[in-house]
Design an enzyme around this catalytic site. Structure first.
Site, mmCIF file in Angstrom:
data_model
loop_
_atom_site.group_PDB
_atom_site.id
_atom_site.type_symbol
_atom_site.label_atom_id
_atom_site.label_comp_id
_atom_site.label_asym_id
_atom_site.label_seq_id
_atom_site.Cartn_x
_atom_site.Cartn_y
_atom_site.Cartn_z
ATOM 1 N N LYS A 1 -24.596 22.369 -16.393
ATOM 2 C CA LYS A 1 -24.797 22.362 -14.976
ATOM 3 C C LYS A 1 -25.842 23.237 -14.451
ATOM 4 O O LYS A 1 -26.273 24.346 -15.253
ATOM 5 C CB LYS A 1 -23.425 23.026 -14.457
ATOM 6 C CG LYS A 1 -23.294 22.581 -12.887
ATOM 7 C CD LYS A 1 -21.773 23.037 -12.807
ATOM 8 C CE LYS A 1 -21.644 23.068 -11.059
ATOM 9 N NZ LYS A 1 -20.032 23.658 -10.852
ATOM 10 N N SER B 1 -17.671 20.046 -7.830
ATOM 11 C CA SER B 1 -19.224 20.267 -7.710
ATOM 12 C C SER B 1 -19.908 19.722 -9.286
ATOM 13 O O SER B 1 -21.179 19.726 -9.043
ATOM 14 C CB SER B 1 -19.476 21.780 -7.292
ATOM 15 O OG SER B 1 -19.235 22.584 -8.213
ATOM 16 N N SER C 1 -13.735 22.563 -9.716
ATOM 17 C CA SER C 1 -15.171 21.550 -10.105
ATOM 18 C C SER C 1 -15.245 21.285 -11.447
ATOM 19 O O SER C 1 -16.143 20.286 -11.587
ATOM 20 C CB SER C 1 -16.254 22.704 -9.560
ATOM 21 O OG SER C 1 -16.531 22.567 -8.253
HETATM 22 N N1 GLN Z 1 -14.493 21.837 -4.071
HETATM 23 C C1 GLN Z 1 -14.199 23.273 -3.941
HETATM 24 C C2 GLN Z 1 -15.126 24.070 -3.233
HETATM 25 O O1 GLN Z 1 -15.850 23.322 -2.588
HETATM 26 C C3 GLN Z 1 -14.352 23.723 -5.670
HETATM 27 C C4 GLN Z 1 -15.749 24.391 -5.896
HETATM 28 C C5 GLN Z 1 -16.035 24.683 -7.203
HETATM 29 O O2 GLN Z 1 -14.917 24.725 -8.079
HETATM 30 N N2 GLN Z 1 -17.074 25.220 -7.589
HETATM 31 O O3 GLN Z 1 -15.016 25.308 -2.736
#
Ligand code: GLN
Length: 472
Positions: free
Chosen positions: A78, A154, A178
């Site tokens: 990532k 994400s 994410s």
């Molecule tokens: N969807 C969650 C957020 O926007 C999780 C993000 C993540 O795990 N990096 O905070």
């Protein structure tokens, strides 16, 4: 011709050892496929130009009979995971052009300990804020099963890269879901390890008390292989734990707990799919019992206070002086304002404002303090539940992949995507999403996932039950 869609990490390692193909041939097959198909999917921000060089080095080692768990295997990381001499931008304009002077611990373990070929960096929501990969400066990633839909986020690029068979494994980060949510929406396996199990050194931070790096793969066996390579105590991250922390003698009893009341708002498709998974577990000899977790429903509210609070602190460092983008203003303050104003996207700015608000004097106790109390209570209840059960089972998401554009202008509905995944981040427990079948929507079969979570340090329970469920 190598058929990437038929390979797992395990079978690729066998092929490499037997000499069916070389790491160069395998890596070339990946890069060719990315070149042909990623224009549409947008899983990669960059394919590294030293990928084939890494593959040649792996081939030399394979020829010498050297063994390593990922030797010669193409893996993607990532865009918030640093790799020395390579760009990392966390999907943000503000880090455009930043070249990392150091390796993250996980990149270095992948290469040096695992022998992996790191093919490139994958697209993500800006600074890992989002559940759809639409907040990336580099445009949205599309779900390979239906390109009108999101892959989740994400870590949507890392998930899509796997689901499209561009690579054999990838790394994501999980602060609130994410890894697990995109794994569910693209039909693959994704693991968030116990907090502290994997080093965060060299990871572009979002919420430091919540962030964990973890693997995506097509099988539980492959996920376990990557996990074993990247885990471990690290002197560069004082929150990492040793193998003996959380050591427990509790035997695996094939007992699953379901927090039934917490599942009331899922769609009928998800409900049906979940019930089928429960039946399958029963037929495999698992006992299923209902568990009462009265505070778990407050996880999402607590998360959306703790995470922005930590994010606002972590993001303060991007001021145009130290890293990436610099926009010249009339004086130093104006430099900061202009750099941050044009470098950060909308969602990132929203969270910085939210985070500084919940931390400000007068609001600190009623928001941040209250969220920390909720975190403690949720953790206590979960840890108590694990005295009677081995794993907790819920759906991974409340529906299948949604359309690109459907939720992006409605932050609350986007935040609700994390309802089942955040409890594991709040409490630090390990949690894994497994593909559990499909639901037909508009003539397309969209993947769904189930979420298994276990007590602190008990990734072994997740691997056991995951292999029982998926067969590998
Ligand atoms: N969807 C969650 C957020 O926007 C999780 C993000 C993540 O795990 N990096 O905070």
């Amino acid at each position: 011709m190598i058929d990437l869609s038929k390979l797992t990490i395990k079978s690729a390692r066998e092929g490499l050892k037997k000499g069916d193909f070389t790491s160069r041939e395998l890596t070339e097959a990946c890069i060719d496929k990315i070149k042909k198909e990623d224009g549409e999917i947008n899983a990669f921000i960059e394919v590294f130009d030293d990928a084939l060089g890494q593959a040649d080095a792996a081939d030399e080692q394979i020829k010498k009979g050297i063994e390593a768990p990922l030797l010669g295997v193409p893996i993607a990381i990532k865009d918030n995971i640093l790799l020395s001499g390579h760009k990392s931008s966390a999907g943000s304009h503000i880090l455009e052009g930043f070249v990392s002077p150091t390796d993250s611990t996980v990149s270095s373990k992948l290469q040096r300990h695992g022998g992996a070929v790191i093919v490139g960096r994958t697209n993500m929501d800006e600074f890992a804020m989002g559940s759809s990969t639409e907040t990336s400066y580099y445009g949205p990633t599309k779900n390979p099963t239906d390109t009108s839909r999101v892959p989740g986020g994400s870590s949507g690029g890392s998930a899509a890269a796997l689901a499209a068979h561009f690579v054999l494994g990838s790394l994501g980060t999980d602060t609130g879901g994410s890894i697990r949510q995109p794994a569910a929406l693209t039909g693959i396996v994704g693991l968030k390890p116990t907090y502290g199990r994997v080093s965060r050194s060299g990871i572009i931070a979002l919420g430091s008390s919540l962030d964990q790096v973890g693997p995506f793969a097509h099988t539980v066996t492959d996920v376990e292989t990557i996990y074993n390579v990247i885990k471990g105590e690290d002197k560069l991250d004082s929150t990492t734990i040793s193998d003996s922390t959380y050591k427990s003698e509790k035997k695996f009893n094939k007992t699953i707990g379901v927090p039934r009341k917490f599942l009331k708002n899922v769609s009928s498709d998800v409900k049906k799919n979940f019930e089928q998974a429960e039946e399958k577990f029963k037929s495999l000899g698992y006992k299923i019992m209902d568990v009462d977790l009265p505070s778990i429903e407050y996880s999402l509210a607590a998360y959306y206070i703790i995470m922005p609070a930590e994010a606002s602190t972590n993001l303060a460092r991007y001021d145009g002086v130290k890293y990436g983008l610099y926009v010249d203003g009339t004086d130093l303050l104006d430099d900061y304002m202009k750099t941050k104003g044009s470098g950060f996207g909308r969602e990132t700015r929203r969270r910085i404002i939210l985070g500084t608000f919940v931390l400000s004097s007068g609001y600190y106790d009623s928001f941040y303090g209250a969220a920390l109390l909720a975190k403690e209570k949720i953790t206590d209840e979960l840890r108590e539940a694990f005295k009677d059960i081995d794993v907790l089972l819920t759906p991974s998401t409340s529906g299948p992949a949604f359309k690109i554009g459907e939720k992006i202008s409605d932050p609350l509905s986007m935040y609700l995507e994390d309802i089942f995944t955040v409890p594991a981040n709040i409490s630090g427990i390990p949690s894994m999403s497994l593909p559990s079948g499909f639901v037909e929507v508009e003539g397309k079969n969209l993947p769904l996932g189930i979420l298994l979570s276990s007590d602190l340090g008990r990734e072994d329970n997740l691997f056991q039950i995951g292999k029982d469920f998926l067969g590998e």
